[in-house]
Each structure stands twice: as structure tokens, then as C-alpha cells.
Design an enzyme around this catalytic site. Structure first.
Site, PDB file in Angstrom:
ATOM      1  N   HIS A 152     -61.902 -62.558 -11.773  1.00 32.07           N
ATOM      2  CA  HIS A 152     -61.874 -62.127 -13.026  1.00 32.07           C
ATOM      3  C   HIS A 152     -62.571 -63.327 -14.025  1.00 32.07           C
ATOM      4  O   HIS A 152     -62.018 -63.838 -14.327  1.00 32.07           O
ATOM      5  CB  HIS A 152     -60.993 -62.344 -13.799  1.00 32.07           C
ATOM      6  CG  HIS A 152     -60.347 -61.514 -15.260  1.00 32.07           C
ATOM      7  ND1 HIS A 152     -60.936 -59.929 -15.176  1.00 32.07           N
ATOM      8  CD2 HIS A 152     -60.386 -61.654 -16.083  1.00 32.07           C
ATOM      9  CE1 HIS A 152     -60.208 -59.578 -16.470  1.00 32.07           C
ATOM     10  NE2 HIS A 152     -60.085 -60.464 -17.265  1.00 32.07           N
ATOM     11  N   CYS A 153     -63.360 -62.622 -14.811  1.00 29.88           N
ATOM     12  CA  CYS A 153     -64.358 -63.096 -15.570  1.00 29.88           C
ATOM     13  C   CYS A 153     -63.765 -63.602 -17.296  1.00 29.88           C
ATOM     14  O   CYS A 153     -64.439 -62.409 -17.821  1.00 29.88           O
ATOM     15  CB  CYS A 153     -65.733 -63.222 -15.869  1.00 29.88           C
ATOM     16  SG  CYS A 153     -66.808 -63.948 -16.533  1.00 29.88           S
TER      17      CYS A 153
END
Length: 375
Positions: A152-153
Site C-alpha cells: 500500500h503506497c
């Protein structure tokens, strides 16, 4: 419920802060480069035109890939990976983990699953109430199971997975090109401004039009920002290129997937060229465009059926001891052959597991078989 809902909305709103920050930096860099540098600082019209053309090409590709990475919805498991209603009710009523696993094993008998938990059990998400496909993981930030989840960025406020991993790689590539181009073209004017500023402060020189304009501060700061982002993006981009070449996700790089024969960090590696095609597709003309061309559906992936590294050119096999050794070149199995054999192994694995659990209550006998080699 109301405070929880409000808290959730606040978290979603705050999650956009990194994206807004990047957007503001990009907008300022566009103004500083186009207006302050090209229009007010560069005296040559020809140099201005060349710089503006290449700048806008990199800018458009960077923004396009960044947009696709942010707003491409992560892919989720299909309905076939959900438990039937009756099985779901039985699973929720059962308190023993062994009984719950029996239900999952029966439900998974018709699914193309080849990975397990560390204990060899079926991977099931209690939050989403689905059997996890291979390489699928639950993202706590997105609160969903994501196919081939990488990470998850926060800089894109999205989960990077099967549906947008190519876009993420291109986003890193074009952002690196964007920063490199700005740093390279601004460097000579940065040195000029910096030298004049130091000379003016040291020798108390008279005012100079070039150093007293606002462009001076924009150019100096633009070079520092571009160089800083360039260094940070380069390391991240290099790491993900290595992952693509090995056909691994970030999660798999830290925790190897577990197959029937045990954990194997190269379990999904098909060789360098096929690994690249898994992400970018077969048609090379689309590789540099942020359009979806990845192979597969995100639910099933071709796997290796042997423990040796397929990235090696040949595998040397030993024949009977009485015969002389021969080097035999084994080519990797095609995807269709791989899928058929894997389905057969999967069916045998499920059958063996159910049979073993059925015979648990029976008394086990120890049979010793001795084999004597022929003289």
C-alpha cells in the site's frame, strides 16, 4: 457507529495529504521550469523550444502514469472464491479450527489454489470472508483483499497490486526521467546563479539583474528538489525492477510463498523474459504506455513444478549409475502444461488431505519395509 464512521471519513481525508503534497510540488515545478527558467532566464529561443518540448513529453507521461496508479481500483477476488451460503454458516458456527479447515478444504477442492499458510492450511480472510487466491493479501488500509498485492503506497493513496502494478512501475520510471531532465538542464544555470551569489556576498559586488530576479530562487530551489527526488526514486525504481525480473512482489520478497512442497521464493519465477511479460505483456509497443497489458486475470498464476532455478540455462540430470552421465537440457513447461499438471497435483493434494483427516481416528500401524539393492 457514528464516531467510528466519522473517524473512518477523517482517515480517508487525511490519506490524500501526501497526494496533494506531490501535486503541489509538481505544479510548482512546472511553473518554475516553464516560466521562470525557460521564459525569463534562458536567452536563446532555440534552447527554450528544445527544453520545452522534451519537458512536456516527460511531464505528460509522468502525470498520466501517476493518475492511472492513483485511480485504478485494486482488483478483488471473484465470487467463486466466496464460500457458499450453507458452508459459510457452518464455518461461522464451528469453533474448532480443524473443523473450519475441513470446510475450507472441501470448498477449495474446485479452486486453482497452490499456495498455503505457513502451517499448510487454506488461506482464508475472515475480514472479507473469501478464500484467498494465490498471491492475494488483505490490505488493512484499503480494508479489502487485493489480487497480487505488492504494497500500500501512501504517495498514491492506493494499494499497488495486479491491476495497477505496471502503472506504478511506469510512474517511478517517468518521475525519475522528469527529475533527471530538470536537474540536468537546470544545472548550468544553478552553477551560474550560485557563483554570482557567492561572489556578490563575498566582494560586495553591485546589483546584477540576473541575480536579483525571482527566477534565481526558483532555479536554485528547483535543482535541489529535483536532485533530492531523483536520488530517492532511483533506489525504489531499481528495487522494483529487480522484483519484476524475479516475478516477486514486495510481500513475497520478505516472506516466501508456501507451496505443497514448502516455501519457495522462486515459485512463480518463469525466467527473466517471461517474468517481464507477466507485468508488461507480450506486445512490446505498449510497454512504455500506461495502459493495462499484464498477463492473466490475477486469480491464477503459472508456477514452477521443480525446485531448481528456471533462470539457469540448462539442468544436468544423472541417468542410471551403470550408464555414463549425460547433460540433458530441460526447457520450462508451457503455461498450459504447467496449469494441467498443477491442477492434477492440486486435486491429489486435496484428496490426500481429506483422506488423512478421515483416518485420524483409526489406529495407525507402523510398517517397516527394507529394500536390498541387487548385487
Amino acid at each position: 457507529m457514528a464516531p467510528t464512521h466519522v473517524l473512518r471519513c477523517c482517515q480517508r481525508g487525511l490519506a490524500w495529504i501526501p497526494v496533494i503534497f506531490i501535486a503541489l510540488v509538481v505544479c510548482w515545478s512546472y511553473y518554475a521550469y516553464v516560466v521562470e527558467l525557460c521564459i525569463f532566464t534562458i536567452p536563446s529561443i532555440g534552447e527554450q523550444i528544445v527544453y520545452l518540448i522534451f519537458f512536456h513529453l516527460s511531464f505528460v507521461m509522468f502525470v498520466w502514469s501517476y493518475w492511472k496508479t492513483i485511480f485504478t481500483k485494486p482488483a478483488n477476488p471473484s465470487k467463486e472464491f466466496c464460500l457458499p451460503k450453507a458452508e459459510k454458516e457452518r464455518y461461522e458456527k464451528e469453533e474448532r479450527p480443524e473443523s473450519q479447515q475441513e470446510i475450507l478444504w472441501r470448498a477449495a477442492s474446485s479452486l486453482p489454489l497452490y499456495t498455503r499458510t505457513g502451517a499448510g492450511a487454506i488461506r482464508y480472510c475472515d475480514r472479507c470472508q473469501v478464500i484467498k487466491p494465490d498471491r492475494c493479501h488483505h490490505c488493512s488500509a484499503c480494508d479489502m483483499c487485493v489480487l497480487k498485492m505488492d504494497h500500500h503506497c501512501p504517495w498514491v493513496n492506493n494499494c499497488v497490486g495486479f491491476s495497477n502494478y505496471k502503472f506504478f512501475i511506469l510512474f517511478l520510471a517517468y518521475s525519475l526521467v522528469y527529475c533527471l531532465f530538470i536537474a540536468a538542464t537546470v544545472l548550468q544555470y544553478f552553477i551560474k546563479f550560485w557563483t554570482l551569489c557567492r561572489r556578490k556576498s563575498a566582494e560586495n559586488c553591485p546589483k546584477n539583474e540576473l541575480t536579483d530576479t525571482p527566477a534565481k530562487f526558483h532555479v536554485l530551489f528547483l535543482f535541489f528538489v529535483a536532485a533530492m527526488f531523483c536520488i530517492s526514486i532511483l533506489s525504489l525504481f531499481s528495487y522494483h525492477l529487480w522484483l519484476v525480473g524475479k516475478n516477486r512482489s514486495t510481500i513475497e520478497a520478505f516472506r516466501a510463498p508456501v507451496f505443497r512442497t514448502g516455501s519457495d521464493k522462486n515459485g512463480f519465477s518463469l525466467g527473466f523474459r517471461k517474468n517481464i511479460a507477466q507485468v508488461f505483456g507480450d506486445q512490446k509497443k505498449y510497454w512504455l504506455l500506461p495502459v493495462f497489458t499484464s498477463q492473466g486475470d490475477g486469480l491464477t498464476f503459472p508456477t514452477r513444478l521443480v525446485n531448481t532455478d528456471v533462470e539457469q540455462a540448462t539442468v544436468t540430470l544423472q541417468s542410471e549409475p551403470s550408464k555414463s552421465a549425460a547433460d540433458i537440457t530441460v526447457s520450462p513447461l508451457s503455461e498450459s502444461q504447467n496449469r494441467l499438471l498443477s491442477n492434477e497435483q492440486h486435486a491429489n493434494n486435496v484428496g490426500d488431505h481429506l483422506a488423512n483427516n478421515t483416518l485420524k481416528s483409526a489406529e495407525s500401524e507402523t510398517i517397516t519395509i527394507s529394500m536390498e539393492s541387487e548385487s
